[in-house]
Design an enzyme around this catalytic site. Structure first.
Site, PDB file in Angstrom:
ATOM      1  CG  ASN A  88     -42.172 -44.576  37.125  1.00 25.80           C
ATOM      2  OD1 ASN A  88     -43.202 -44.376  36.492  1.00 25.80           O
ATOM      3  ND2 ASN A  88     -42.125 -45.377  38.193  1.00 25.80           N
ATOM      4  CE1 TYR A 153     -49.459 -37.290  40.033  1.00 30.02           C
ATOM      5  CE2 TYR A 153     -51.512 -37.116  38.806  1.00 30.02           C
ATOM      6  CZ  TYR A 153     -50.298 -37.753  39.041  1.00 30.02           C
ATOM      7  OH  TYR A 153     -49.926 -38.822  38.270  1.00 30.02           O
ATOM      8  CE  LYS A 157     -46.921 -37.015  37.533  1.00 30.35           C
ATOM      9  NZ  LYS A 157     -45.687 -37.822  37.514  1.00 30.35           N
TER      10      LYS A 157
END
Ligand code: NAD
Length: 245
Positions: A88, A153, A157
């Site tokens: 996470n 970013y 992902k």
């Protein structure tokens, strides 16, 4: 739902990770949280203790494979197994490409992607020995739509989704399930810097009419980590109120 399971949560000191630790404790798992610094790890452990939850914590450098290997070995010596790994920990970015340096880009890939590879590589041999396990990664809704600035970013992902899909196929024969949760905008420190006048129009774009709470995401991890999801692998589960932008 997690009685008898041992779960490891990276970025477990605040936000989505801390809430996941809480929800897993409420569901009777043994939980070990990982954070970036001793001080924040101790603070989270104390906060949870006040709520009646006993957890232990470590703070290895997630980009140092030897440190991770040593931490995992310590955890195995203490708990005997790792059933669930939640990757996470993550950082975000929002600068335009002209203002993003090559080092900025590398940093985000190191934390959001390479650290996940390191953690999975270190934990998988023990899961195989144990005849199974669950690996869950934190993706983002930007892994589907991209975002208008901070290209590192969403890139990271998209890679998280790639790790999830590929390893779900590689590890399925060993009864190891690999899934990801893709949160929409969620109320944590990551969005705390956004002024209210930016939040209000954002909410208008979310059909469910609110931003996500850390518990919304933690509950999705709970489902995927539990035996209720025993036939779910390779899935990227959107938890975003149907936000599509
Ligand atoms: P947060 O900033 O509150 O928490 C981030 C966590 O990652 C912290 O526990 C921090 O210690 C850890 N971390 C950061 N850099 C680290 C490093 N170098 N080494 C070790 N640990 C490190 O943010 P959050 O919103 O709880 O984010 C958790 C995850 O959810 C991230 O992967 C993030 O990309 C993802 N996410 C968040 C949102 C959102 O709107 N909040 C939306 C989609 C996805």
């Amino acid at each position: 739902m997690l009685k008898g399971k041992v779960a490891l949560v990276t970025g477990g000191t605040r936000g989505i990770g801390l809430e996941t630790v809480r929800v897993f404790k409420e569901n009777h798992a043994e939980v070990i949280l990982l954070g970036s610094r001793e001080e924040t790890v101790m603070k989270a452990i104390d906060e949870l203790k006040k709520e009646g939850h006993e957890v232990s914590g470590y703070y290895p450098d997630l980009n140092n494979y030897e440190e991770i290997e040593k931490t995992i070995k310590d955890i195995i010596d203490k708990y005997g197994r790792i059933d669930i790994l939640i990757n996470n920990a993550g950082i975000s970015a929002n600068k335009k490409i002209e203002d993003t340096t090559s080092e900025d880009f590398s940093k985000i890939i190191d934390i959001n992607v390479k650290a996940i590879f390191n953690m999975i590589k270190a934990v998988v041999p023990y899961m195989k020995e144990n005849n199974g396990g669950v690996i869950l990664n934190t993706s983002s809704m930007v892994s589907i739509y991209g975002q208008p600035s901070g290209v590192g970013y969403p890139t990271s992902k998209f890679a998280v989704n790639g790790i999830t899909k590929s390893l779900s196929r590689e590890l399925a024969p060993f009864n190891i399930r690999v899934n990801a949760v893709a949160p929409g905008v969620t109320r944590t420190d990551m969005i705390a810097s956004l002024p209210e006048e930016q939040i209000a129009p954002l909410i208008k774009t979310i059909p469910l009419g609110r931003i996500g709470e850390p518990r919304d995401i933690a509950n999705a991890f709970l489902f995927l980590a539990s035996d209720l999801a025993s036939y779910v692998t390779g899935e990227i589960l959107s938890v975003d109120g149907a936000a599509r932008s």
